[in-house]
Design a protein around this motif. Structure first.
Motif, PDB file in Angstrom:
ATOM      1  N   TYR A 560     -10.188  -6.663   5.650  1.00 47.47           N
ATOM      2  CA  TYR A 560      -9.295  -7.183   6.976  1.00 47.47           C
ATOM      3  C   TYR A 560      -8.318  -8.292   6.278  1.00 47.47           C
ATOM      4  O   TYR A 560      -7.086  -8.449   6.490  1.00 47.47           O
ATOM      5  CB  TYR A 560      -9.846  -7.262   8.239  1.00 47.47           C
ATOM      6  N   LEU A 561      -8.845  -9.467   5.827  1.00 43.25           N
ATOM      7  CA  LEU A 561      -8.213 -10.571   5.244  1.00 43.25           C
ATOM      8  C   LEU A 561      -7.072 -10.077   4.183  1.00 43.25           C
ATOM      9  O   LEU A 561      -6.091 -10.657   4.214  1.00 43.25           O
ATOM     10  CB  LEU A 561      -9.335 -11.637   4.813  1.00 43.25           C
ATOM     11  N   LEU A 562      -7.383  -9.369   3.270  1.00 43.92           N
ATOM     12  CA  LEU A 562      -6.505  -9.053   2.148  1.00 43.92           C
ATOM     13  C   LEU A 562      -5.462  -8.314   2.716  1.00 43.92           C
ATOM     14  O   LEU A 562      -4.269  -8.384   2.610  1.00 43.92           O
ATOM     15  CB  LEU A 562      -7.429  -8.061   1.299  1.00 43.92           C
ATOM     16  N   TRP A 567      -0.043  -7.678   4.413  1.00 46.76           N
ATOM     17  CA  TRP A 567       1.268  -7.600   5.581  1.00 46.76           C
ATOM     18  C   TRP A 567       1.988  -8.929   5.872  1.00 46.76           C
ATOM     19  O   TRP A 567       3.177  -8.753   6.114  1.00 46.76           O
ATOM     20  CB  TRP A 567       0.630  -7.048   6.804  1.00 46.76           C
ATOM     21  N   THR A 568       1.338  -9.929   5.755  1.00 48.26           N
ATOM     22  CA  THR A 568       2.031 -11.252   6.006  1.00 48.26           C
ATOM     23  C   THR A 568       3.191 -11.395   4.829  1.00 48.26           C
ATOM     24  O   THR A 568       4.218 -12.004   5.254  1.00 48.26           O
ATOM     25  CB  THR A 568       1.060 -12.579   6.094  1.00 48.26           C
ATOM     26  N   MET A 569       2.795 -11.144   3.579  1.00 47.82           N
ATOM     27  CA  MET A 569       3.643 -11.345   2.689  1.00 47.82           C
ATOM     28  C   MET A 569       4.761 -10.511   2.820  1.00 47.82           C
ATOM     29  O   MET A 569       6.121 -10.920   2.398  1.00 47.82           O
ATOM     30  CB  MET A 569       2.851 -11.287   1.354  1.00 47.82           C
ATOM     31  N   ILE A 570       4.589  -9.010   3.141  1.00 48.78           N
ATOM     32  CA  ILE A 570       5.585  -8.321   3.200  1.00 48.78           C
ATOM     33  C   ILE A 570       6.530  -8.723   4.320  1.00 48.78           C
ATOM     34  O   ILE A 570       8.039  -8.886   4.041  1.00 48.78           O
ATOM     35  CB  ILE A 570       5.190  -6.927   3.578  1.00 48.78           C
ATOM     36  N   ASN A 573       8.614 -11.728   3.202  1.00 47.36           N
ATOM     37  CA  ASN A 573       9.689 -11.541   2.033  1.00 47.36           C
ATOM     38  C   ASN A 573      11.038 -10.714   3.052  1.00 47.36           C
ATOM     39  O   ASN A 573      12.037 -10.793   3.018  1.00 47.36           O
ATOM     40  CB  ASN A 573       9.111 -10.341   1.128  1.00 47.36           C
ATOM     41  N   LEU A 574      10.705 -10.137   4.069  1.00 48.52           N
ATOM     42  CA  LEU A 574      11.730  -9.261   4.961  1.00 48.52           C
ATOM     43  C   LEU A 574      12.478 -10.180   5.644  1.00 48.52           C
ATOM     44  O   LEU A 574      13.693  -9.975   5.631  1.00 48.52           O
ATOM     45  CB  LEU A 574      10.839  -8.481   5.793  1.00 48.52           C
ATOM     46  N   ILE A 575      11.634 -11.286   6.051  1.00 46.26           N
ATOM     47  CA  ILE A 575      12.376 -12.326   6.805  1.00 46.26           C
ATOM     48  C   ILE A 575      13.075 -13.059   6.108  1.00 46.26           C
ATOM     49  O   ILE A 575      14.484 -13.402   6.256  1.00 46.26           O
ATOM     50  CB  ILE A 575      11.509 -13.327   7.630  1.00 46.26           C
TER      51      ILE A 575
END
Length: 578
Positions: A560-562, A567-570, A573-575
């Protein structure tokens, strides 16, 4: 010896109870007494389950006759069924059958009547399939399913009786005679009685039930199963007089009487001829009952029970001696080889025809004279008298084939009257077949009916009987029933000889098509659409969703952490991009 002792004990007990019931019925009849007994079986707070029992001359007299005939049949079975290794089971079934009939006779309550009624249906099925072969199974299924129609009608009548707050119908008959509700109950009870007494269109099961052992046939066709419907209508007789239901019953019972008489003249199976004669007599009882003469119906019910039981027992003795052959064309000259059996057979046959001063004469003659006095139409009048002629016709035809000429069977048959156990059972009923009608006549009608008719009408019954007997004997003598003559009128012979095609309609209409249609419905609905849109489809979806949840719950925290980091990195990047 153990089996024989069971037969003997049953015989002694039944004959003792029968004599007690007979003497009690005389006492009740002479003193115009009725005992209505209520036995509280269970009482729990405001709930009380009560068993009601009705003792009057009618129930006690009928019970004594049923028990007397049952005792003779069990005594007779001691020899007839001696080769059967399951004789113990057979006697138990017969006793259960008689017990169900007793429950039906003494019940003034529709619930307890249903217990006896269904008991008769269940045990009769067990007895019809007693000889375990395909023909017996088919006959048993036809018997059971035909009678289920009547059982459902009785259940509906019980449900409708809830309107009155009690199932003791005997309290309500007089008051609600003109009410619509009681007419509906009357119609349902008549339907139930018509199925049990095999009136048109439910007639086909009665000859099929001949697959049962002959002692059972003697009991069923004289005083138990088929007479249950007549007895029930005798209790409900108030609802039949001057009603549409009574008129419909008169039509159907008259046609049954006519159809059975015609069919018996084309039949060559000994037991089926006697079964069709039972059907004819049931039609006679039902038709006179529908005109409102319930005492006459009861009178004929009792006299018919005596000579019909004797007739079946004689037929059983003949079949037993003929190596289990039932074809009357293979018989002949039996009066020489089996004189005592033949004498009993002829006496019971003549009683059936209405020979003066035998049992059947007193009831049949009075019924036909009352019919001549009554206000009925020409068609019903014709059915009564023509059917009476047909009764004598098939009886004399039977006498011609079985008693006269030479034996047409194989030469290995040892015909004899040496079966003294069977003969004693038959001789007991022989006495009753001779004197029973006269005795019952004085008991049931202590003051004789004054029937004043012109000489021509008075002699009409006798003329029809003589004409029927003459035709039956001489048509057989001239061989007009032979194959080549029947083939000229093949379609008519086929129609009349197969009970107006009722067995085909019943087997296809009650068994084949409904079961076939039921299978299609089950496959397309129960196992088809309703499975897809119903429980099974919903169950499958829930299983799939639960498996996904199961996988998610089983994963460890680092996964779940991975995922969270990924998903946080994605998202970051999108922001940054936008």
């Amino acid at each position: 010896m153990k089996y024989l002792s069971i037969c003997s004990i049953s015989f002694i007990n039944l004959i003792s109870i029968s004599m007690t019931c007979f003497l009690s019925s005389l006492y009740f009849l002479l003193n115009s007494m009725v005992y209505f007994i209520e036995w509280e079986v269970v009482s729990l707070n405001s709930l009380s389950i009560v068993m009601t029992i009705l003792f009057d001359w009618m129930s006690l007299l009928f019970m004594s006759f049923v028990l007397m005939i049952a005792s003779m049949v069990i005594y007779y079975s001691k020899e007839y069924m001696s080769a059967d290794i399951n004789l113990n089971r057979f006697i138990m079934l017969v006793l259960m059958f008689v017990l169900s009939m007793m429950l039906l006779i003494i019940s003034p309550n529709l619930i307890s009547i249903l217990l006896g009624w269904d008991g008769l249906g269940l045990v009769s099925y067990c007895l019809v399939i007693y000889f375990q072969n395909i023909k017996s199974y088919s006959a048993g299924m036809l018997t059971a399913l035909s009678n289920r129609i009547g059982d459902v009608a009785l259940l509906l009548a019980i449900a409708w009786m809830l309107n009155y707050g009690s199932w003791n119908y005997i309290f309500y008959l007089e008051i609600m005679q003109n009410e619509l509700s009681m007419k509906i109950i009357g119609g349902l009870v008549v339907l139930a009685a018509m199925t049990k007494s095999a009136q048109i269109p439910f007639s086909s099961w009665l000859p099929a039930a001949m697959a049962a052992p002959t002692p059972v046939s003697a009991l069923v066709h004289s005083s138990t199963l088929v007479t249950a419907g007549v007895y029930l209508l005798i209790r409900f007789n108030v609802l039949l007089s001057n009603s549409l239901v009574g008129q419909m019953l008169l039509l159907f019972s008259g046609l049954t009487m006519f159809m059975a008489g015609l069919g018996a003249n084309f039949e060559f199976d000994l037991k089926k001829i006697i079964a069709l004669s039972t059907l004819s007599q049931l039609g006679l009882m039902m038709s006179i009952l529908s005109m409102g003469f319930f005492k006459l119906a009861m009178f004929h019910l009792l006299t018919h029970a005596l000579f019909k039981a004797l007739l079946f027992m004689c037929a059983g003795s003949i079949i037993h001696n003929m190596n289990n052959s039932q074809d009357i064309r293979l018989m002949g000259g039996l009066s020489i080889h089996m004189p005592i059996t033949s004498a009993c057979f002829n006496v019971s046959n003549l009683a059936l025809c209405g020979m003066p001063f035998l049992a059947g004469f007193y009831s049949k003659d009075m019924i036909l004279e009352i019919v001549m006095l009554s206000n009925i139409n020409l068609f019903s009048f014709f059915l009564y008298f023509f059917s009476t002629g047909l009764t004598v016709c098939y009886s004399f035809r039977l006498v011609y084939y079985s008693m006269t000429g030479d034996l047409n069977c194989g030469s290995l048959n040892m015909l004899s009257d040496e079966g003294w156990v069977m003969l004693r059972g038959m001789l007991g009923l022989l006495v009753m077949s001779i004197i029973g009608g006269s005795v019952l006549n004085w008991l049931i009608f202590p003051v004789p009916y004054m029937i004043c008719l012109p000489f021509g009408m008075k002699m009409l019954t006798t003329v029809m009987c003589l004409l029927g007997g003459f035709l039956g004997y001489f048509i057989s003598f001239m061989k007009l029933y032979s194959l080549n003559k029947s083939l000229i009128f093949y379609n008519i012979s086929n129609f009349l000889g197969s009970m107006w095609f009722m067995p085909y309609l019943s087997t296809y209409g009650i068994i084949f098509y409904p079961l076939n249609y039921g299978q299609i419905v089950v496959k397309s609905f129960d196992q088809g659409w309703s499975e897809y849109f119903g429980g099974q489809h919903l169950y499958q979806k829930l299983v799939n969703y639960s498996q996904i949840l199961f996988l998610m719950h089983n994963n460890s925290l680092k996964v779940y952490l991975l995922l969270f980091v990924f998903w946080t990195m994605i998202l970051m990047n999108l922001i940054l991009l936008f």
